[in-house]
Design a protein around this motif. Structure first.
Motif, PDB file in Angstrom:
ATOM      1  N   SER A  55      34.975  32.126 -23.458  1.00 33.35           N
ATOM      2  CA  SER A  55      36.073  31.214 -23.059  1.00 33.35           C
ATOM      3  C   SER A  55      36.138  29.550 -22.901  1.00 33.35           C
ATOM      4  O   SER A  55      36.847  28.548 -22.765  1.00 33.35           O
ATOM      5  CB  SER A  55      36.291  31.416 -21.451  1.00 33.35           C
ATOM      6  N   ASP A 114      34.013  37.515 -20.170  1.00 33.08           N
ATOM      7  CA  ASP A 114      34.666  36.463 -20.216  1.00 33.08           C
ATOM      8  C   ASP A 114      34.101  36.399 -18.695  1.00 33.08           C
ATOM      9  O   ASP A 114      34.202  37.690 -17.745  1.00 33.08           O
ATOM     10  CB  ASP A 114      35.712  36.506 -19.739  1.00 33.08           C
ATOM     11  N   SER A 157      34.925  34.384 -15.766  1.00 36.03           N
ATOM     12  CA  SER A 157      35.879  34.221 -14.624  1.00 36.03           C
ATOM     13  C   SER A 157      36.505  35.963 -13.634  1.00 36.03           C
ATOM     14  O   SER A 157      36.322  36.918 -14.352  1.00 36.03           O
ATOM     15  CB  SER A 157      36.898  33.666 -15.440  1.00 36.03           C
ATOM     16  N   SER A 158      36.722  35.038 -13.325  1.00 38.27           N
ATOM     17  CA  SER A 158      37.511  36.742 -12.110  1.00 38.27           C
ATOM     18  C   SER A 158      39.240  37.062 -12.198  1.00 38.27           C
ATOM     19  O   SER A 158      39.689  37.192 -11.893  1.00 38.27           O
ATOM     20  CB  SER A 158      36.461  36.362 -10.719  1.00 38.27           C
ATOM     21  N   ASP A 159      39.665  36.177 -12.943  1.00 41.82           N
ATOM     22  CA  ASP A 159      41.115  35.599 -13.357  1.00 41.82           C
ATOM     23  C   ASP A 159      41.622  36.968 -14.059  1.00 41.82           C
ATOM     24  O   ASP A 159      41.660  37.535 -15.408  1.00 41.82           O
ATOM     25  CB  ASP A 159      41.520  34.644 -14.507  1.00 41.82           C
ATOM     26  N   GLU A 160      41.672  38.094 -13.440  1.00 44.53           N
ATOM     27  CA  GLU A 160      41.955  39.550 -13.670  1.00 44.53           C
ATOM     28  C   GLU A 160      43.212  39.580 -14.784  1.00 44.53           C
ATOM     29  O   GLU A 160      43.022  40.453 -16.005  1.00 44.53           O
ATOM     30  CB  GLU A 160      42.103  40.631 -12.464  1.00 44.53           C
ATOM     31  N   ALA A 161      44.115  39.330 -14.311  1.00 48.53           N
ATOM     32  CA  ALA A 161      45.179  38.352 -15.004  1.00 48.53           C
ATOM     33  C   ALA A 161      45.286  38.038 -16.768  1.00 48.53           C
ATOM     34  O   ALA A 161      45.462  38.656 -17.639  1.00 48.53           O
ATOM     35  CB  ALA A 161      46.262  37.890 -14.453  1.00 48.53           C
ATOM     36  N   ARG A 162      44.114  36.797 -16.758  1.00 42.05           N
ATOM     37  CA  ARG A 162      43.971  36.163 -17.579  1.00 42.05           C
ATOM     38  C   ARG A 162      42.966  36.900 -18.691  1.00 42.05           C
ATOM     39  O   ARG A 162      43.301  37.708 -20.181  1.00 42.05           O
ATOM     40  CB  ARG A 162      42.815  34.874 -17.740  1.00 42.05           C
ATOM     41  N   ARG A 163      42.156  38.387 -18.099  1.00 42.99           N
ATOM     42  CA  ARG A 163      41.555  38.967 -18.643  1.00 42.99           C
ATOM     43  C   ARG A 163      42.358  39.977 -19.628  1.00 42.99           C
ATOM     44  O   ARG A 163      41.715  40.228 -20.638  1.00 42.99           O
ATOM     45  CB  ARG A 163      40.760  39.192 -17.726  1.00 42.99           C
ATOM     46  N   ARG A 187      44.943  39.590 -20.417  1.00 43.26           N
ATOM     47  CA  ARG A 187      45.836  39.305 -21.621  1.00 43.26           C
ATOM     48  C   ARG A 187      45.160  39.383 -22.618  1.00 43.26           C
ATOM     49  O   ARG A 187      45.951  39.188 -23.470  1.00 43.26           O
ATOM     50  CB  ARG A 187      46.901  38.018 -20.656  1.00 43.26           C
TER      51      ARG A 187
END
Ligand SMILES: Cc1ncc(COP(=O)(O)OP(=O)(O)O)c(N)n1
Ligand SMILES: Cc1nc(C(=O)O)sc1CCOP(=O)(O)O
Ligand SMILES: [Mg+2]
Length: 209
Positions: free
Chosen positions: A12, A38, A40-46, A48
């Motif tokens: 990313s 990825d 990160s812990s940004d589940e919504a972005r993951r 998408r």
């Protein structure tokens, strides 16, 4: 499906601002497996981004693998790659079904690969073979171990860690089926160079036994 060829892995940070164009350039050159990685812990972005990659992979008939997250893989109906601390393989196989591609990190240990094979892995991954800017702290693996693994394992063998066009040939000669690459592919300065690199990685595997 024969698991042999380039295994492209997203990053990313490296792909910020050029994520889909660089991935599509790689798919243009030929990718056997594409891993969405990825941390990160940004589940919504993951979700998408994984959905976008799924769409792109369907167009290019490339199999998508999700790193670490069997639930996200199940949601999309794709494969998963699990490390030694990412949860057990047997429930992941039960969740994803018999046709899903499931990969397992085995570092430099053939015994871990034999266990992964018993637990239903589709391929096993050894590494890191060279210095890696993406994951500098990964345990090191050797060509001797790879050659021994080739004689002991029936499953496709994936190699990872600092793999580039300049150093991949001995890995293939010692038994690798899948070349897993982040920087050596996506570290290119242009989409054209990503496509060229993808073709060249595939050629390394095409013209050897
Ligand atoms: C193809 C492939 N091989 C190894 C790894 C590393 O998995 P893991 O040890 O779980 O480390 P992270 O990638 O999750 O940081 C991989 N992702 N893909
Ligand atoms: C994600 C990962 N796992 C490794 C392992 O050895 O298990 S090395 C690695 C990073 C691969 O990226 P690059 O091609 O840029 O070195
Ligand atoms: Mg992991």
């Amino acid at each position: 499906m024969k698991l042999r060829g380039l295994y492209a892995i997203t990053d990313s940070q490296l792909l910020a601002g050029k994520f889909l164009t660089y991935v599509e350039a790689a798919l243009d050159g030929g990718v056997t497996l594409l891993q969405y990685r990825d941390k990160s812990s940004d589940e919504a972005r993951r979700l998408r981004e994984a959905e976008k990659l799924h769409e792109l992979c369907s167009r290019y008939k490339t199999r998508l693998i999700i790193n670490d997250d069997a639930e996200l893989a199940a949601r999309l109906g794709v494969g998963v790659h699990l490390g030694q601390t990412d949860g057990p393989l047997t429930p992941a196989r039960a969740l994803l079904g018999s046709k899903a591609i499931i990969g397992a990190t085995c570092h430099d240990q053939i015994e871990l690969a034999e266990q992964a094979a018993r637990e239903g892995a589709s391929y096993v991954a050894f590494g890191r073979f060279f210095n890696s800017t993406t994951k500098p702290g990964a345990p090191a693996a050797t060509l001797e171990m790879l050659a021994q693994a080739r004689t002991r394992l029936q499953l496709p063998i994936c190699v990872i860690g600092g793999v580039t066009l300049d150093n991949a040939e001995p890995l293939v000669a010692h038994g690798a089926d899948l070349l897993a690459v982040v920087h050596g592919l996506f570290g290119a300065d242009s989409t054209q160079d990503v496509t060229r690199r993808a073709r060249a990685f595939n050629d390394l595997l095409k013209y050897s036994a």
